[in-house]
Design an enzyme around this catalytic site. Sequence first.
Site, PDB file in Angstrom:
ATOM      1  CG  ASN A 100     -13.776  10.778 -81.252  1.00 27.15           C
ATOM      2  OD1 ASN A 100     -13.122  11.040 -82.251  1.00 27.15           O
ATOM      3  ND2 ASN A 100     -14.652   9.779 -81.217  1.00 27.15           N
ATOM      4  CG  ASP A 108      -7.040  30.517 -69.698  1.00 25.26           C
ATOM      5  OD1 ASP A 108      -6.011  30.586 -70.393  1.00 25.26           O
ATOM      6  OD2 ASP A 108      -8.169  30.764 -70.148  1.00 25.26           O
ATOM      7  CG  HIS A 130     -14.418  36.465 -71.444  1.00 20.97           C
ATOM      8  ND1 HIS A 130     -13.132  36.931 -71.366  1.00 20.97           N
ATOM      9  CD2 HIS A 130     -14.367  35.332 -72.184  1.00 20.97           C
ATOM     10  CE1 HIS A 130     -12.325  36.123 -72.033  1.00 20.97           C
ATOM     11  NE2 HIS A 130     -13.056  35.140 -72.544  1.00 20.97           N
ATOM     12  CB  ALA A 175     -24.960  14.348 -77.504  1.00 25.74           C
ATOM     13  NE  ARG A 195     -34.227  18.603 -67.618  1.00 24.48           N
ATOM     14  CZ  ARG A 195     -34.756  17.389 -67.655  1.00 24.48           C
ATOM     15  NH1 ARG A 195     -34.660  16.598 -66.587  1.00 24.48           N
ATOM     16  NH2 ARG A 195     -35.388  16.949 -68.734  1.00 24.48           N
ATOM     17  NE  ARG A 198     -31.645   6.733 -67.466  1.00 24.75           N
ATOM     18  CZ  ARG A 198     -30.677   5.832 -67.326  1.00 24.75           C
ATOM     19  NH1 ARG A 198     -30.332   5.411 -66.114  1.00 24.75           N
ATOM     20  NH2 ARG A 198     -30.033   5.342 -68.377  1.00 24.75           N
TER      21      ARG A 198
END
Length: 213
Positions: A100, A108, A130, A175, A195, A198
């Site tokens: 989307n 890189d 960085h 999301a 994390r 389930r």
Amino acid sequence: MPDRRATPASPIGRPAARQETLDRISEGSLYTETEASFQAPERRADLIFAYNQTPPDQSSRREALLRRIFASVGERPLLNTPFSAAFGSRTYIGDDFYGNANISFVDDVDIRIGDGVMIAPNVTLTTTGHPIHPSLREDFRRFSLPIVLEDRVWIGANAVILPGVRIGYGSVVGAGAVVSRDIPPMVVAVGTPARVLRPITEADLEERGGLRH
């Protein structure tokens, strides 16, 4: 008359120096913008700009541009505009890809995307980070580690996938998640840092969607 005598190449331009930089990049060690400047011809900025300006009804031209931008593209790709990429030429895309709008491929080093992968709006896939200490960030010093999205992965809107992450087959990233570690196959992962919430099970065949607990 101009002086046509050969002048010594800069250390950055010498093959040995280039190879040393490439070795450090592949190891995930720090390198600078100047040291990596010889890679500039591999950037596909002009082609990306052209793709982002191509009307949606010109599907054949859009697909042809994608195949020139990315390292490889499978069958039936669909990538909404706009998108951005550091190179484009370091991203590999499988069959039946859907991306989307406003995806950022910070490639890189390699980003490898399997078959049947879906990526929602405003997602960032960044192979590069960085140093924490400001004295180490001069000349845009950075490190880069490859990203892998295995087949059938779904990345939710506004998620960020960080350097070195591998997301396993069929998994869902919710999301807004920030993924800093590998995600195993067939799980739902959410949060910052992400994390595992389930597993994905046969029960999900009965569900419309969403992240049920």
